[in-house]
Scaffold this active site. Sequence first.
Site, PDB file in Angstrom:
ATOM      1  N   GLU A 443      30.704 -34.453  65.031  1.00  4.92           N
ATOM      2  CA  GLU A 443      29.647 -33.610  64.592  1.00  4.92           C
ATOM      3  C   GLU A 443      30.085 -33.054  63.357  1.00  4.92           C
ATOM      4  OE1 GLU A 443      28.891 -30.484  67.376  1.00  4.92           O
ATOM      5  OE2 GLU A 443      27.254 -29.715  66.281  1.00  4.92           O
ATOM      6  N   ASP A 518      31.065 -29.610  68.838  1.00  2.00           N
ATOM      7  CA  ASP A 518      31.351 -28.111  69.050  1.00  2.00           C
ATOM      8  C   ASP A 518      30.976 -27.737  70.407  1.00  2.00           C
ATOM      9  OD1 ASP A 518      31.710 -27.881  66.152  1.00  2.00           O
ATOM     10  OD2 ASP A 518      29.674 -27.021  65.881  1.00  2.00           O
ATOM     11  N   ASP A 520      29.531 -25.614  71.958  1.00  2.00           N
ATOM     12  CA  ASP A 520      28.351 -24.619  72.083  1.00  2.00           C
ATOM     13  C   ASP A 520      27.254 -25.320  72.478  1.00  2.00           C
ATOM     14  OD1 ASP A 520      27.507 -26.062  69.973  1.00  2.00           O
ATOM     15  OD2 ASP A 520      27.522 -24.385  68.269  1.00  2.00           O
ATOM     16  N   ASP A 522      24.559 -26.459  70.893  1.00  2.03           N
ATOM     17  CA  ASP A 522      24.064 -27.524  70.252  1.00  2.03           C
ATOM     18  C   ASP A 522      24.969 -28.742  70.325  1.00  2.03           C
ATOM     19  OD1 ASP A 522      21.899 -26.703  69.059  1.00  2.03           O
ATOM     20  OD2 ASP A 522      22.921 -25.667  67.068  1.00  2.03           O
TER      21      ASP A 522
END
Length: 656
Positions: A443, A518, A520, A522
Amino acid sequence: MEDFKQQGIENYGADSIQVLEGLEAVRKRPSMYIGDISSRGLHHLVNEVVDNSIDEALAGFCDRIEVYINEDNSITVSDNGRGIPVGMHEKEHRSALEVVMTVLHAGGKFNKSSYKVSGGLHGVGVSCVNALSDFTRVEVARDGKLYRQEYSCGKPTTGVDAIGDADYTGTKVIFHPDASIFTETVYKYDILANRMRELAFLNAGITIVLTDLRSKDENGNYHSETFHSDEGVREFVKYLEQGNTLLMSDIIHLKTDKYGAPVEVAMAYDNGFGDERIHSYVNNIHTQEEGTHVAGFRQALTRVLKKYADDSKLVEKAKLVDKEGNMLINPNDFKEGLTAVISVKVAEPQFEGQTKTKLGNSEIAGVVNQAVGEALTNYLEEHPEDGKAIIEKVIVAAQARIAARNARDKVQRKNPLTGGGLPGKLADCKSKDAAECELFIVEGDSAGGSAKDGRDSRIQAILPLRGKILNVEKAMYHKVFESETIQNIFAALGVKFNEDKTLDISHLRYHKTIIMTDADVDGAHIATLIMTLFFRYMRELIDMGCLYIATPPLYLCKKGDVKRYLWTDMQRQQFIDEFGGGDEKAITTQRYKGLGEMNAEQLWETTMDPAHRTLRLVTIENAMAADHAFSMLMGEDVAPRREFIEQNATYANIDA
Ligand code: 0RA
């Protein structure tokens, strides 16, 4: 003895129950009997016992089954059937109960239900479970009495004792899997819940209660679910379509045995553009490799819809005909947005294929073909609006297929200037041996940069993605092929799609694809989008064990010279306790919000180095559960998605 005569069991004769093999054989080679000795085999034991109760229910004598995961990871299965006979077995000179529990394949010979689950996949019977358990107790309520016998590793440790009175009938089996046999001994609630849910849908009217006695929630209640379906596989399709928008007013449902075998089918079209989702079963066994029942279903679907489309003149109007007036529609155009559950009962099923989950009985194709043909024809006659909606959808699918062919041709045409069609963003590895090569889908460009600098460029390739990728759950087939990001993934992997949408992996360039996002919300979302792409378009790669998720650390904690990468809050607390004397302020914590915050060396050390990293393999334990989860997570309806995320709030915690 009397007992058997009354039940009509004498037909089997004393000879038909022989001591075929001792249970020692099962303990010596457990995998031969239950598939494997890992988590799969462990859970299979429960299925094996529940299947016996389901058989009793199918014979019409039982409507409630309770399953408990006990505190010590033993399992209790009880039913309100007739109870396993306890009378003396003529030839064996011991109780029938003991014979059923200790003689391989004896159980089936007693209980005369024609479509025994236990004739199927492993179908080894309750004696196998007994052999592989260090403790088993059976309680039978029958003839006003409660009987009990106990075993260890398949050997009786007590007689069949009458221990009290009973004003009900039924069988209760408690078993504790032998830890010296299984490599995994902790039960997973979800795996059992998925199977119990499936069984409830497949056997309308039966109530199955699953309770986990290992832990209580904040209100002091055990986690428990009751699975029950009045509408059978119709409700199953409803469940699978939860979160999607149906194209029709109702779900098509048929249940009949007038064509020679019991057939139950439910189907619906939704407005999505993914490929068909067919879940097929024979005698309650999920037929992963399909077979003649599914072939019969497809034949009927194509035949009836083709005729209906022809009669409707809609295809002509859409100009989807060639010069000779033939419709430019092919069988695949009927698959988009289709969800179907096919359940048949076969007296002597022949299972073929690699995993022995492909039905071979040729007569069943005709049975299902006729049953579905008739029901579908009637439905379309009675619901012309639905018929029109389906045909319009098929037309769009055909048009999309033609558009996709063009888009695909463009993608798949080799371009010598960019290294044989490889995407420009790909930092490829040097090795050309796919077996050792890994593709990291990363990403963001900045993380992509670190990954590129940190990698082992001999075997690790990096494909950075910018922004979100297309949600293929909602997108039309040709849009998927027009998306540049997805084109890059297909091209980097070296996969192609044939005209019939099947995947060609003969030029697969990496045996591992690793999603690195990541830690998180997202990141989790992007990972889910990529997994959805694989699930709907490259399922084979998941089945082959080629898809992984990288696990970057959440923290870097330091105290003096001590430096640790940590993945969970619990690990961080341990670090604080160990090195900071319990004082958070005594240590320094760096919290990684994204991959981009790690430099190349850190990313290599923690996340990419094959010697130290932890990869999570993406598997599809259960296609039904995955199907439902992806429809819910990625589909159109927001409400079920919110509910699902609330119930499975692990993603939310990632960002905590
Ligand atoms: C043999 C014969 C009969 C029932 C059963 C077995 C039976 C087995 C299991 C296993 C779990 N639950 C069960 N319930 C019944 C027929 C007995 C009769 O005719 O009364």
